[in-house]
Design a protein around this motif. Structure first.
Motif, short mmCIF file in Angstrom:
data_model
loop_
_atom_site.label_atom_id
_atom_site.label_comp_id
_atom_site.label_asym_id
_atom_site.label_seq_id
_atom_site.Cartn_x
_atom_site.Cartn_y
_atom_site.Cartn_z
N TYR A 1 59.77 -11.75 -35.74
CA TYR A 1 58.57 -11.65 -34.92
C TYR A 1 58.91 -11.49 -33.44
CZ TYR A 1 54.10 -12.94 -32.77
OH TYR A 1 52.96 -12.95 -32.01
N TYR A 2 59.75 -12.37 -32.91
CA TYR A 2 60.10 -12.31 -31.49
C TYR A 2 61.23 -11.33 -31.20
CZ TYR A 2 57.13 -16.36 -30.66
OH TYR A 2 56.05 -17.19 -30.57
N SER A 3 62.20 -11.17 -32.11
CA SER A 3 63.32 -10.29 -31.83
C SER A 3 62.87 -8.85 -31.65
CB SER A 3 64.38 -10.39 -32.93
OG SER A 3 63.84 -10.00 -34.18
N GLY A 4 61.77 -8.47 -32.30
CA GLY A 4 61.24 -7.12 -32.12
C GLY A 4 60.70 -6.91 -30.72
N MET A 5 60.33 -8.00 -30.04
CA MET A 5 59.75 -7.90 -28.70
C MET A 5 60.77 -8.18 -27.59
SD MET A 5 55.96 -9.56 -29.21
CE MET A 5 56.40 -10.99 -30.19
N ILE A 6 61.63 -9.18 -27.82
CA ILE A 6 62.54 -9.58 -26.74
C ILE A 6 64.01 -9.45 -27.12
CG2 ILE A 6 60.85 -11.13 -25.71
CD1 ILE A 6 62.32 -13.48 -26.95
N GLY A 7 64.29 -9.01 -28.34
CA GLY A 7 65.67 -8.76 -28.75
C GLY A 7 66.40 -9.96 -29.33
N LYS B 1 68.09 -25.93 -35.80
CA LYS B 1 67.19 -25.02 -35.11
C LYS B 1 66.24 -24.33 -36.08
CE LYS B 1 67.39 -20.72 -32.43
NZ LYS B 1 68.29 -19.75 -31.79
N LEU B 2 64.97 -24.25 -35.71
CA LEU B 2 63.98 -23.51 -36.47
C LEU B 2 63.64 -22.23 -35.73
CD1 LEU B 2 61.54 -26.43 -37.40
CD2 LEU B 2 63.16 -25.29 -38.94
N LYS B 3 63.45 -21.14 -36.48
CA LYS B 3 63.06 -19.87 -35.90
C LYS B 3 61.67 -19.51 -36.41
CE LYS B 3 64.97 -16.91 -39.55
NZ LYS B 3 64.96 -17.95 -40.54
N SER B 4 61.07 -18.48 -35.82
CA SER B 4 59.77 -18.01 -36.27
C SER B 4 59.88 -17.46 -37.69
CB SER B 4 59.26 -16.92 -35.32
OG SER B 4 58.02 -16.43 -35.76
N GLU C 1 54.39 -20.25 -38.07
CA GLU C 1 53.49 -19.10 -38.04
C GLU C 1 53.05 -18.91 -36.59
OE1 GLU C 1 51.20 -16.39 -37.82
OE2 GLU C 1 49.79 -18.08 -37.86
N PRO C 2 53.57 -17.87 -35.90
CA PRO C 2 53.39 -17.74 -34.45
C PRO C 2 51.96 -17.45 -34.00
CG PRO C 2 54.52 -15.82 -35.32
CD PRO C 2 54.44 -16.81 -36.44
N LYS C 3 51.17 -16.79 -34.83
CA LYS C 3 49.82 -16.46 -34.39
C LYS C 3 48.91 -17.69 -34.32
CE LYS C 3 49.93 -11.62 -35.75
NZ LYS C 3 49.29 -10.53 -36.52
N ASP D 1 53.29 -16.85 -24.38
CA ASP D 1 52.71 -17.14 -23.07
C ASP D 1 53.59 -16.65 -21.92
OD1 ASP D 1 50.70 -18.40 -24.47
OD2 ASP D 1 51.61 -20.39 -24.29
N TYR D 2 54.89 -16.51 -22.19
CA TYR D 2 55.85 -16.15 -21.15
C TYR D 2 56.31 -14.71 -21.23
CZ TYR D 2 56.01 -21.00 -19.78
OH TYR D 2 55.66 -22.24 -19.33
N MET D 3 55.74 -13.97 -22.18
CA MET D 3 56.08 -12.55 -22.32
C MET D 3 54.93 -11.71 -21.78
SD MET D 3 58.06 -12.24 -25.96
CE MET D 3 56.69 -12.88 -26.92
N LYS D 4 55.17 -11.11 -20.64
CA LYS D 4 54.14 -10.27 -20.01
C LYS D 4 54.08 -8.93 -20.72
CE LYS D 4 54.87 -12.52 -15.56
NZ LYS D 4 55.28 -12.35 -14.16
N ASP D 5 52.97 -8.26 -20.54
CA ASP D 5 52.76 -6.98 -21.24
C ASP D 5 53.89 -6.00 -20.98
OD1 ASP D 5 49.15 -6.98 -20.79
OD2 ASP D 5 50.42 -7.92 -22.30
N GLY D 6 54.42 -5.98 -19.77
CA GLY D 6 55.49 -5.04 -19.42
C GLY D 6 56.81 -5.38 -20.07
N GLU D 7 56.94 -6.60 -20.59
CA GLU D 7 58.22 -7.03 -21.19
C GLU D 7 58.20 -6.87 -22.68
OE1 GLU D 7 58.43 -11.00 -19.82
OE2 GLU D 7 59.23 -10.48 -17.85
#
Length: 202
Positions: A76-82, A103-106, A138-140, A195-201
């Motif tokens: 979920y997050y790796s597709g957005m922030i790598g 550690k737990l991941k999404s 579940e991130p949503k 919350d910390y990922m802006k649209d441009g990122e």
């Protein structure tokens, strides 16, 4: 492929060769040949002219870069922030891993004894080898969920057997085999990496 290193330092595939093919087919002079490599073309030339050289594997590895669709699922997050940032931890409060955190991941986090499990409890023989239990973030909805795995063995959430998907909250305790793990969330209704990922990122 099962790589083996011979006494002369050559790597070869034991599934294809019973002994080092380079040592068997090369003369003493060839075995001691030293090649100065100044650039990538020299590396490729060495690999092509000496197919049993360790460099041949290195060149083939560099040329086998996965394509855009390499059959690897992107989180979920790796597709957005790598990368997949931590969403929480399971902290051992009883058992062989007392005081350690996992550690737990999404998405789904599989718990079992095998080393390839997301949370490996290899020291607890009362834990099933694979997928004894599952913890989902579940991130949503920003919620943690406990799910039964594929094992015939049971596990418990706050001493209640988990037979269906069950929502988890902070400091809930999972009992899996002889191990007890407490949920310590990082993400929650109050905080999420979104919350910390802006649209441009994104």
């Amino acid at each position: 492929m099962n790589l083996q290193k011979c006494s002369n330092g050559h790597f070869y595939d034991t599934e294809k060769y019973a002994s080092c093919p380079h040592c068997a087919g090369a003369s003493t002079a060839e075995q001691k040949e030293t090649v100065v490599l100044n650039n990538q073309s020299n590396v490729e030339t060495m690999a092509l002219t000496h197919p049993f050289s360790p460099l041949s594997d290195a060149v083939s590895d560099t040329k086998s870069t996965p394509s855009a669709d390499s059959n690897v699922t992107i989180g979920y997050y790796s597709g957005m922030i790598g990368s997949e940032p931590v969403v929480g931890w399971l902290v051992c409060i009883e058992g062989d891993y007392f005081g350690e955190s996992f550690k737990l991941k999404s998405g789904r986090n599989f718990i079992g004894r095998a080393s390839h499990m997301d949370i490996s409890l290899s020291g607890d023989v009362s834990v099933s080898r694979e997928k004894h239990a599952i913890v989902v973030y579940e991130p949503k909805s920003r919620t943690f969920i406990a799910q039964p795995g594929e094992s015939s063995e049971l596990f418990y959430l706050n001493d209640e057997v988990v037979l269906n998907t069950t929502a988890m909250k902070v400091n809930d305790v999972l009992s899996i085999g002889k191990t007890k793990l407490m949920l310590i969330p990082c993400c929650s209704k109050a905080f999420s990496w979104d919350d910390y990922m802006k649209d441009g990122e994104k």
